[in-house]
Design a protein around this motif. Structure first.
Motif: not given
Ligand code: ATP
Ligand code: MG
Length: 310
Positions: A107-124, A161-165
């Motif tokens: 899909h042309l809107d397949l986003i960089n799903t890195e955001a899925i991991l970023t949102s899982a970062v434990d703030p502590k 052509p990238n090395f994303n998630l």
């Protein structure tokens, strides 16, 4: 079922073209083939479906985007197998061989799903919990364990052509990495870089695995997938690669990465038009490029028959 990712950090080196042609070539030999398009450019998808077919039948519900989007966010989970489609034109040409070619569209809107991991970062701790890391990196590997995929001989994954998630999840799911490369300076440098990034990913994955393994030993350690380079867009003069091309080919061989003996020659006219008709060049009769591609498919089968290096 063998899972092979077609990958190169460098753009425009022939990843999608080779995925489509090897897939169609295998299907014409009677193999059951699944192609997965993991690139938001969706070039592989549009090599088999028209824009209208994609808009009418696929874009809303049957692309890999919807599947990655619902990665553990509580929405009703889509099964990967529900996304399988059967492109009509190529399959009408291989009918009767016993083989076929299916596709999971992008899909042309397949986003960089890195955001899925970023949102899982434990703030502590500033870290992603190991269990979450494993879940997102294993998403494709786990999806492919569905028994619906057992019937395929080969799954070919066309990476962006990238090395994303998303790309990393393809590597985690793969026993083999096919690396299309142009014999030029930047492309050959990219092979070293890719090798290093894959090495880093395998190490990082296994560290996270060890953390989660205290609780469960069900998931095996990740081995480095088995790489091989195939040279594409090679220009010849008097039967030999033109000018300095031979130097770059030798340089890659000196890196110690296995290389295919078959090289695909530069044939713009042949490859540029094929996607428009939904049939890869390997199935179009009367040109020597299809013979070269069939030779590549034979070599591919021998290569994937080997066990992965650890
Ligand atoms: N052997 C070849 N000879 C000439 N042109 C080729 C050859 N193989 C591919 N091409 C053309 O080169 C362009 C890039 O090919 P392709 O899309 O397969 O590369 P890619 O690595 O998948 O690109 P991207 O990184 O953008 O996904 C296309 O226009 C394609 O038709
Ligand atoms: Mg591509």
């Amino acid at each position: 079922m063998k899972v092979v990712s077609v990958i190169n950090y460098k753009g425009g080196v022939g990843k999608t073209t080779l995925t489509a042609n090897i897939g169609a070539g295998l299907a014409a030999m009677g193999k059951k083939v699944l192609l997965i398009d993991l690139d938001p450019q969706a070039s592989l998808t549009f090599s088999f479906f028209t824009q209208d077919e994609w808009l009418d039948d696929l874009s809303a519900k049957r692309t890999i985007k919807q599947w990655y989007d619902t990665a553990g966010d509580g929405r009703a989970a889509i099964k990967l197998a529900e996304l399988i489609t059967t492109p009509p034109r190529v399959n009408s040409l291989v009918a009767g061989t016993g083989g076929w070619l299916d596709l999971i569209a992008s899909h042309l809107d397949l986003i960089n799903t890195e955001a899925i991991l970023t949102s899982a970062v434990d703030p502590k701790t500033g870290q992603v919990p190991a269990s979450r890391y494993m879940q997102v990196h294993r998403r494709l590997a786990d999806g492919l364990t569905d028994k619906a995929f057992a019937e395929y001989d080969v799954v070919l994954v066309d990476c962006a052509p990238n090395f994303n998630l998303v790309t990393k999840s393809a590597i985690v799911a793969s026993e083999h990495l096919l690396i299309p490369t142009k014999p030029d300076h930047l492309s050959t440098r990219g092979i070293d870089f890719l090798g290093w990034k894959v090495h880093e990913l395998v190490q990082e994955y296994n560290v996270h695995l060890d953390e989660t393994r205290r609780r469960s030993k069900a998931v095996p350690r990740l081995a480095r997938p088995n790489p091989a380079v195939v040279f594409t867009m090679v220009q010849y003069y008097n039967g030999d690669p033109l000018g300095t091309l031979g130097t770059y080919i030798s340089r890659v061989r000196a890196l110690g990465v296995p290389t295919f003996n078959t090289m695909i020659r530069d044939r713009k006219a042949v490859f540029a038009a094929a996607p428009e008709y939904g049939v890869p060049a390997i199935l179009a009769a009367n040109h020597d490029t299809s013979a070269e591609l069939r030779q590549l498919v034979d070599e591919f089968l021998t290569w994937t028959g080997r066990t992965p290096e650890s």
